[in-house]
Design a protein around this motif. Structure first.
Motif, short mmCIF file in Angstrom:
data_model
loop_
_atom_site.label_atom_id
_atom_site.label_comp_id
_atom_site.label_asym_id
_atom_site.label_seq_id
_atom_site.Cartn_x
_atom_site.Cartn_y
_atom_site.Cartn_z
N UNK A 16 41.83 7.52 47.57
CA UNK A 16 41.14 7.42 46.10
C UNK A 16 40.27 6.17 45.81
N UNK A 17 40.46 5.31 46.50
CA UNK A 17 39.58 4.05 46.37
C UNK A 17 38.16 4.01 47.34
N UNK A 18 38.08 5.22 48.08
CA UNK A 18 36.89 5.14 48.97
C UNK A 18 37.11 4.28 50.42
N UNK A 19 38.29 4.10 50.49
CA UNK A 19 38.54 3.51 51.98
C UNK A 19 38.55 4.64 52.84
N UNK A 20 38.39 4.46 53.93
CA UNK A 20 38.51 5.29 55.21
C UNK A 20 39.49 4.85 56.23
N UNK A 21 40.22 5.77 56.79
CA UNK A 21 41.31 5.46 57.55
C UNK A 21 40.93 6.36 58.84
N UNK A 22 41.22 5.98 60.27
CA UNK A 22 41.32 6.91 61.28
C UNK A 22 42.71 7.34 61.43
N UNK A 23 42.89 8.36 62.42
CA UNK A 23 44.18 8.69 62.87
C UNK A 23 45.19 7.50 63.51
N UNK A 24 44.28 6.54 64.22
CA UNK A 24 45.16 5.63 64.70
C UNK A 24 45.43 4.55 63.83
N UNK A 25 44.60 4.32 62.71
CA UNK A 25 45.01 3.43 61.46
C UNK A 25 46.49 3.85 60.93
N UNK A 26 46.17 5.41 60.82
CA UNK A 26 47.20 5.90 60.17
C UNK A 26 48.63 5.81 60.68
N UNK A 27 48.52 6.04 62.18
CA UNK A 27 49.54 6.15 62.94
C UNK A 27 50.24 4.82 63.27
N UNK A 28 49.43 3.64 63.21
CA UNK A 28 49.77 2.30 63.12
C UNK A 28 50.44 1.81 61.82
N UNK A 69 40.83 17.69 60.66
CA UNK A 69 39.83 16.81 60.81
C UNK A 69 39.25 15.97 59.71
N UNK A 70 39.65 16.11 58.52
CA UNK A 70 39.05 15.24 57.55
C UNK A 70 39.81 15.54 56.16
N UNK A 71 39.91 14.65 55.32
CA UNK A 71 40.74 14.73 53.89
C UNK A 71 40.05 13.72 53.26
N UNK A 72 39.70 14.07 52.05
CA UNK A 72 39.57 13.18 51.09
C UNK A 72 39.96 13.35 49.63
N UNK A 73 40.42 12.46 48.92
CA UNK A 73 41.08 12.57 47.58
C UNK A 73 39.72 11.84 46.58
N UNK A 74 39.89 12.64 45.48
CA UNK A 74 39.01 12.17 44.43
C UNK A 74 39.78 12.05 43.21
N UNK A 75 39.74 10.86 42.58
CA UNK A 75 40.49 10.50 41.45
C UNK A 75 39.86 11.48 40.35
N UNK A 76 40.74 12.28 39.50
CA UNK A 76 40.52 13.04 38.34
C UNK A 76 40.43 11.96 37.21
N UNK A 77 39.20 11.93 36.53
CA UNK A 77 39.15 11.02 35.30
C UNK A 77 40.26 11.36 34.31
N UNK A 78 40.59 10.36 33.47
CA UNK A 78 41.46 10.67 32.24
C UNK A 78 40.63 11.34 31.22
N UNK A 79 40.99 12.20 30.39
CA UNK A 79 40.26 12.69 29.50
C UNK A 79 39.84 11.96 28.65
N UNK A 80 38.74 11.95 27.86
CA UNK A 80 38.12 11.09 27.02
C UNK A 80 38.88 11.17 25.59
N UNK A 81 39.42 10.14 24.88
CA UNK A 81 39.89 10.06 23.57
C UNK A 81 39.03 9.68 22.67
N UNK A 82 39.34 10.52 21.51
CA UNK A 82 38.44 10.46 20.53
C UNK A 82 37.49 11.43 20.24
#
Length: 150
Positions: free
Chosen positions: A61-73, A137-150
């Motif tokens: 969600x923060x745009x950080x990238x991790x590899x399989x090795x990093x996930x398994x570590x 082989x790849x996965x990406x999360x994208x934050x859903x913006x909170x609905x605008x108030x007002x």
């Protein structure tokens, strides 16, 4: 009679890829379900070892990238201590040996049914059929913006 048989065989041959794709789609849906169950049971590490491709990349969600090795570590999670992920709006599209899965995920704590501090997200996962099995082989999360108030 030969002409009818030829037309029937041609029709069956033309529909064979669609049958194969339906089977591949179900395989991917099953793998997606297993992935969620593994996360909830605290066995995500074993799932990752088995189904992540060696060149897997995850973008959080923060745009950080991790590899399989990093996930398994990372430390293995314990059952009942992680986030529970509720998935909806999931779509699976198969393109030959590649499948693209999209959907929406909402996180809740395993100990508290209220949504946790992580926002809901849209996700994209790419699976490739290689070496006789499906690999993520790849996965990406994208934050859903909170609905605008007002």
């Amino acid at each position: 009679m030969r002409r009818i048989l030829f037309v029937v065989l041609l029709t069956l041959a033309a529909s064979a890829p669609a049958v194969g794709q339906a089977s591949a789609e179900q395989q991917i849906r099953d793998l997606e379900k297993q992935s969620l169950e593994a996360a909830e049971r605290g066995t995500g590490h074993a799932f990752a070892e088995r189904y992540l491709a060696d060149d897997f990349l995850f973008t959080d969600l923060m745009g950080r990238v991790m590899t399989k090795a990093q996930i398994l570590a990372r430390p293995k999670s314990t059952p009942g201590k992680g986030a529970v992920m509720e998935v909806d709006d999931q779509q699976v599209r198969v393109y030959g040996d590649t499948a693209v899965v999209t959907g929406r995920v909402t996180f809740t704590s395993a100990d508290n049914p209220k949504p946790d501090s992580r926002p809901a997200a849209r996700y994209t996962r790419v699976w490739v059929h290689q070496g006789g099995s499906w690999k993520l082989v790849a996965e990406q999360l994208t934050r859903i913006a909170a609905p605008a108030v007002g």
